[in-house]
Design a protein around this motif. Structure first.
Motif, PDB file in Angstrom:
ATOM      1  N   ALA A   1      -2.381 -11.892  11.436  1.00 42.73           N
ATOM      2  CA  ALA A   1      -3.545 -11.526  12.249  1.00 42.73           C
ATOM      3  C   ALA A   1      -4.346 -10.227  11.966  1.00 42.73           C
ATOM      4  CB  ALA A   1      -3.413 -11.650  13.602  1.00 42.73           C
ATOM      5  N   ALA A   2      -3.560  -9.524  10.963  1.00 37.21           N
ATOM      6  CA  ALA A   2      -4.075  -8.163  10.652  1.00 37.21           C
ATOM      7  C   ALA A   2      -3.214  -7.785   9.469  1.00 37.21           C
ATOM      8  CB  ALA A   2      -4.096  -7.175  11.786  1.00 37.21           C
ATOM      9  N   GLY A   3      -3.891  -6.345   8.986  1.00 37.16           N
ATOM     10  CA  GLY A   3      -3.194  -5.738   7.898  1.00 37.16           C
ATOM     11  C   GLY A   3      -1.622  -5.531   8.044  1.00 37.16           C
ATOM     12  N   ALA A   4      -1.359  -4.885   9.519  1.00 37.24           N
ATOM     13  CA  ALA A   4      -0.043  -4.425   9.519  1.00 37.24           C
ATOM     14  C   ALA A   4       0.841  -5.607   9.888  1.00 37.24           C
ATOM     15  CB  ALA A   4       0.135  -3.679  10.638  1.00 37.24           C
TER      16      ALA A   4
ATOM     17  N   LEU B   1      -3.533  -8.888   1.945  1.00 32.40           N
ATOM     18  CA  LEU B   1      -5.054  -8.613   2.091  1.00 32.40           C
ATOM     19  C   LEU B   1      -5.685  -8.378   3.370  1.00 32.40           C
ATOM     20  CD1 LEU B   1      -6.039 -11.340  -0.082  1.00 32.40           C
ATOM     21  CD2 LEU B   1      -6.201  -9.262  -0.955  1.00 32.40           C
ATOM     22  N   ASN B   2      -6.787  -7.569   3.519  1.00 29.81           N
ATOM     23  CA  ASN B   2      -7.394  -7.348   4.898  1.00 29.81           C
ATOM     24  C   ASN B   2      -8.713  -7.963   4.702  1.00 29.81           C
ATOM     25  OD1 ASN B   2      -5.370  -5.479   5.039  1.00 29.81           O
ATOM     26  ND2 ASN B   2      -6.366  -4.641   6.801  1.00 29.81           N
ATOM     27  N   LEU B   3      -8.755  -9.410   5.245  1.00 25.27           N
ATOM     28  CA  LEU B   3     -10.072 -10.115   5.226  1.00 25.27           C
ATOM     29  C   LEU B   3     -11.120  -9.386   5.643  1.00 25.27           C
ATOM     30  CD1 LEU B   3      -8.987 -13.767   5.574  1.00 25.27           C
ATOM     31  CD2 LEU B   3      -8.926 -12.426   3.430  1.00 25.27           C
ATOM     32  N   HIS B   4     -10.816  -8.755   6.940  1.00 17.70           N
ATOM     33  CA  HIS B   4     -11.791  -7.765   7.630  1.00 17.70           C
ATOM     34  C   HIS B   4     -12.290  -6.517   6.995  1.00 17.70           C
ATOM     35  CE1 HIS B   4      -7.645  -7.065   9.055  1.00 17.70           C
ATOM     36  NE2 HIS B   4      -7.915  -6.041   9.436  1.00 17.70           N
ATOM     37  N   LYS B   5     -11.581  -6.325   6.080  1.00 17.16           N
ATOM     38  CA  LYS B   5     -12.133  -5.000   5.005  1.00 17.16           C
ATOM     39  C   LYS B   5     -12.690  -5.845   3.887  1.00 17.16           C
ATOM     40  CE  LYS B   5      -8.758  -1.919   6.678  1.00 17.16           C
ATOM     41  NZ  LYS B   5      -7.352  -1.217   6.334  1.00 17.16           N
TER      42      LYS B   5
ATOM     43  N   MET C   1       2.709  -4.529  -2.535  1.00 11.59           N
ATOM     44  CA  MET C   1       1.557  -3.681  -2.683  1.00 11.59           C
ATOM     45  C   MET C   1       0.606  -3.971  -1.440  1.00 11.59           C
ATOM     46  SD  MET C   1      -1.654  -3.723  -5.480  1.00 11.59           S
ATOM     47  CE  MET C   1      -3.150  -4.247  -4.528  1.00 11.59           C
ATOM     48  N   ASP C   2       0.413  -2.877  -0.610  1.00 16.42           N
ATOM     49  CA  ASP C   2      -0.637  -2.871   0.536  1.00 16.42           C
ATOM     50  C   ASP C   2      -1.862  -3.136  -0.137  1.00 16.42           C
ATOM     51  OD1 ASP C   2      -2.354  -1.833   2.360  1.00 16.42           O
ATOM     52  OD2 ASP C   2      -1.181  -0.604   3.342  1.00 16.42           O
ATOM     53  N   GLY C   3      -2.725  -4.300   0.089  1.00 18.09           N
ATOM     54  CA  GLY C   3      -3.894  -4.356  -0.598  1.00 18.09           C
ATOM     55  C   GLY C   3      -4.906  -4.486   0.263  1.00 18.09           C
ATOM     56  N   ALA C   4      -4.786  -3.326   1.450  1.00 17.13           N
ATOM     57  CA  ALA C   4      -6.071  -3.005   2.084  1.00 17.13           C
ATOM     58  C   ALA C   4      -7.400  -2.660   1.307  1.00 17.13           C
ATOM     59  CB  ALA C   4      -5.591  -2.296   3.135  1.00 17.13           C
ATOM     60  N   ASN C   5      -7.128  -1.908   0.174  1.00 18.63           N
ATOM     61  CA  ASN C   5      -8.059  -1.400  -0.622  1.00 18.63           C
ATOM     62  C   ASN C   5      -8.217  -2.495  -1.772  1.00 18.63           C
ATOM     63  OD1 ASN C   5      -7.948   0.827   1.093  1.00 18.63           O
ATOM     64  ND2 ASN C   5      -6.707   1.967  -0.436  1.00 18.63           N
ATOM     65  N   MET C   6      -8.117  -3.698  -1.534  1.00 18.66           N
ATOM     66  CA  MET C   6      -8.649  -4.675  -2.754  1.00 18.66           C
ATOM     67  C   MET C   6     -10.183  -4.549  -3.237  1.00 18.66           C
ATOM     68  SD  MET C   6      -6.784  -6.386  -4.734  1.00 18.66           S
ATOM     69  CE  MET C   6      -7.447  -7.873  -5.270  1.00 18.66           C
TER      70      MET C   6
ATOM     71  N   GLY D   1       0.400  -8.522   8.271  1.00 19.39           N
ATOM     72  CA  GLY D   1       0.783  -8.976   6.915  1.00 19.39           C
ATOM     73  C   GLY D   1       1.665  -8.227   6.384  1.00 19.39           C
ATOM     74  N   GLU D   2       1.839  -6.998   6.569  1.00 23.19           N
ATOM     75  CA  GLU D   2       2.721  -5.877   6.076  1.00 23.19           C
ATOM     76  C   GLU D   2       4.172  -6.680   6.575  1.00 23.19           C
ATOM     77  OE1 GLU D   2       2.534  -2.009   6.726  1.00 23.19           O
ATOM     78  OE2 GLU D   2       0.135  -1.976   6.383  1.00 23.19           O
ATOM     79  N   PHE D   3       4.203  -6.919   7.736  1.00 24.73           N
ATOM     80  CA  PHE D   3       5.321  -7.187   8.410  1.00 24.73           C
ATOM     81  C   PHE D   3       5.804  -8.550   7.983  1.00 24.73           C
ATOM     82  CE2 PHE D   3       6.928 -10.001  12.061  1.00 24.73           C
ATOM     83  CZ  PHE D   3       7.969  -9.536  12.181  1.00 24.73           C
TER      84      PHE D   3
HETATM   85  C1  LIG Z   1      -6.283  -0.733   7.313  1.00 26.85           C
HETATM   86  C2  LIG Z   1      -5.074  -0.668   6.631  1.00 26.85           C
HETATM   87  C3  LIG Z   1      -3.815  -1.111   6.890  1.00 26.85           C
HETATM   88  C4  LIG Z   1      -3.860  -1.730   8.195  1.00 26.85           C
HETATM   89  O1  LIG Z   1      -4.414  -2.829   8.504  1.00 26.85           O
HETATM   90  P1  LIG Z   1      -5.099  -3.327  10.003  1.00 26.85           P
HETATM   91  O2  LIG Z   1      -5.773  -4.622   9.667  1.00 26.85           O
HETATM   92  O3  LIG Z   1      -5.596  -2.164  10.668  1.00 26.85           O
HETATM   93  O4  LIG Z   1      -3.485  -3.791  10.824  1.00 26.85           O
HETATM   94  C5  LIG Z   1      -2.702  -0.790   6.225  1.00 26.85           C
HETATM   95  N1  LIG Z   1      -2.883  -0.246   4.852  1.00 26.85           N
HETATM   96  C6  LIG Z   1      -3.899   0.267   4.694  1.00 26.85           C
HETATM   97  C7  LIG Z   1      -3.954   1.257   3.438  1.00 26.85           C
HETATM   98  C8  LIG Z   1      -5.169   0.198   5.378  1.00 26.85           C
HETATM   99  O5  LIG Z   1      -6.363   0.735   4.959  1.00 26.85           O
END
Ligand SMILES: *Cc1c(COP(=O)(O)O)cnc(C)c1O
Length: 512
Positions: free
Chosen positions: A153-156, A283-287, A259-264, A158-160
């Motif tokens: 449901a979120a980036g964190a 991935l963060n769809l919300h980003k 890879m933390d892909g929040a900056n994709m 996804g990491e988990f």
């Molecule tokens: C935003 C972000 C996250 C966490 O994503 P959430 O959707 O807020 O849980 C993890 N890593 C990086 C680099 C981010 O920018």
């Protein structure tokens, strides 16, 4: 300086707001006022106590009593206090606060999609399942990976899920291993994820370019290393150009590359993590894919992985029956139809109720299809161009601790202004008076006094110029009237809050 003259110096797009003195709804209440009118009772009255017994409340609940127009005005006024991407630039670094195109919202509200019930049999849900399947295909293509789950449901989250896959795979090899390497520039969620998945966190120092120190990595990877969690581009907006070598060093010791892909949003359409050695990523769809961050509302953090991790993905997994589809109305076992598969003995299990935040899938797919491959590449280029434009226009005034080429965001430090006693947090507060949401303050931790600015591709040159002019104007104020900056904001209903007190002893209850 007197408050009045400070207020008069308030500049930019913002003026004190006419509806900012809105009180609490409880304060507006007067006994007996109602927002409804009911017809007279035409059935015998029943004593509530006789029906409810002891559970019948004796004292008043103390709810506010108002007329309809009072309620409407109260909440409408409150709604105008919000800052939103729909009002102006929101340069919150690492958060990718891009515009959420209205077409996404339109598509997500189409009745058959919005009302699709998760318990509907697969055979009757082929439309929404096709949407999910197509999004999965788009995202695996964009990332260069082989398989994906959309459940988190979120980036964190996804990491988990991703680190659970890493753990399950190592366990299947006979040893879960003990530690995860995390660079000192990482987002705080990375070490938290590693710890919650039962791993020790080992810190990895960045080199002077803000990248991974390969020699330190060689020394630190051993047979107890489960994975390296790497954000790419990093939190200082720098692309890890040695990523291939990093993957090789890890793989040689049997460790995986997460890879933390929040900056994709800095990579889409240009390079694919699957091609440069990444084993699993979120991935963060919300980003990246423009679904709203919505006031704590639903996000979506899909996890994509290489083939060898696929058996461990959360259940259920969407699969297509072999053969050609026969018609749009099929039974789920029909050739070519989609269905959820639950029987996956190696799966890490479910990480979310149902299938994930489906409304976000529809929005993200709308964004991907509306842009198409060329459009997505263009958004990436525009995001990088905008960040570099801001960098070029502010570089002479603000310290730039890492000179490496910027990708989607630029990180300055407050070193020069701090010498005058004005810190990054003061600058951020003053930006509010100029009509902008602050940038990200004091993160990443490897840059003391960081100003982390991510304009995203949504901004026009005109809006970027307003922002740059605001930053330059504040820098002048630091020279001429530093108090004005240190006591900002001056245009809001309340100015500086006691943040520690607010976090430690929040007052969440109205006591009349
Ligand atoms: C935003 C972000 C996250 C966490 O994503 P959430 O959707 O807020 O849980 C993890 N890593 C990086 C680099 C981010 O920018």
């Amino acid at each position: 300086m007197a408050t009045e003259s400070i207020e008069r110096k308030t500049v930019g797009k913002v003026r004190p707001h006419q509806t900012q003195n809105e009180g609490l709804v409880f304060e507006k209440s007067s006994p007996g006022k109602k927002a409804y009118k009911l017809p007279p009772l035409d059935v015998p009255a029943v004593d509530a106590s006789s029906l409810l017994g002891e559970t019948h409340r004796q004292a008043s609940a103390g709810l506010p009593e108002l007329s309809e127009i009072e309620i409407i005005r109260h909440f409408t006024r409150l709604s105008t206090w919000n800052y939103a991407i729909d009002l102006g630039m929101y340069p919150l670094g690492s958060c990718t606060m891009k515009y959420n195109p209205r077409v996404n919202e339109f598509v997500a509200r189409i009745e058959g999609l919005a009302e699709a019930h998760p318990y509907r049999p697969d055979a009757q849900a082929q439309g929404i399942l096709e949407v999910i399947d197509l999004l999965q295909k788009c995202l695996t293509e964009i990332t260069g990976m082989d398989a994906i789950t959309l459940q988190p449901a979120a980036g964190a989250h996804g990491e988990f899920t991703g680190i659970l896959l890493v753990r399950a795979w190592h366990e299947s090899q006979g040893n879960a291993r003990k530690k995860i390497l995390i660079p000192d520039s990482a987002h705080g969620t990375n070490p938290a994820t590693a710890a919650i998945c039962g791993y020790a966190v080992e810190n990895l120092k960045s080199n002077s370019e803000g990248g991974i120190d390969l020699e330190a990595l060689e020394r630190q990877v051993d047979s107890e290393t489960a994975a390296l969690m790497l954000t790419n581009p990093s939190t200082i907006g720098v692309f890890e150009s040695q990523i291939h070598r990093i993957a090789d060093i890890l793989h040689a010791k049997g460790a995986l590359l997460y890879m933390d892909g929040a900056n994709m949003n800095a990579l889409v359409g240009k390079v694919r993590p699957g091609d440069f050695g990444v084993d699993v990523m979120h991935l963060n769809l919300h980003k990246t894919f423009s679904t709203p961050h919505g006031g704590g509302g639903p996000g979506s953090g899909p996890v994509a992985c290489k083939r060898f991790l696929e058996p461990f993905l959360p259940t259920p997994v969407l699969v297509r029956s072999a053969g050609e589809p026969q018609s749009s109305v099929t039974i789920s076992a029909a050739p070519g139809a989609l269905h959820w598969e639950y029987d996956r003995p190696q799966s890490v299990g479910r990480v979310r109720a149902f299938y994930g935040n489906t409304g976000m899938f529809i929005r993200a797919l709308a964004y991907i299809l509306a842009n198409g491959p060329d459009g997505l590449r263009q958004t990436t280029e525009d995001a990088v161009l905008n960040a570099n434009y801001v960098r070029a226009k502010l570089e002479d005034l603000f310290e730039l601790p890492y000179k490496t080429a910027s990708m989607h965001e630029v990180v300055f430090s407050d070193k020069r202004q701090a010498a005058k006693g004005v810190k990054t947090g003061d600058f951020a507060k003053r930006l509010i008076d100029y009509g902008f949401h602050p940038y990200t303050v004091s993160f990443p931790l490897i840059v003391p006094g960081a100003l982390m600015i991510e304009p995203t591709e949504s901004e026009s040159k005109e809006e970027l110029d307003l922002f740059i002019e605001a930053m330059r104007s504040i820098a002048r104020e630091v020279e001429e009237t530093p108090e004005l900056v240190k006591t900002a904001p001056h245009s809001t209903r309340v100015s500086r809050l006691d943040e520690v007190q607010a976090a430690r002893k929040p007052v969440l209850r109205w006591r009349g």
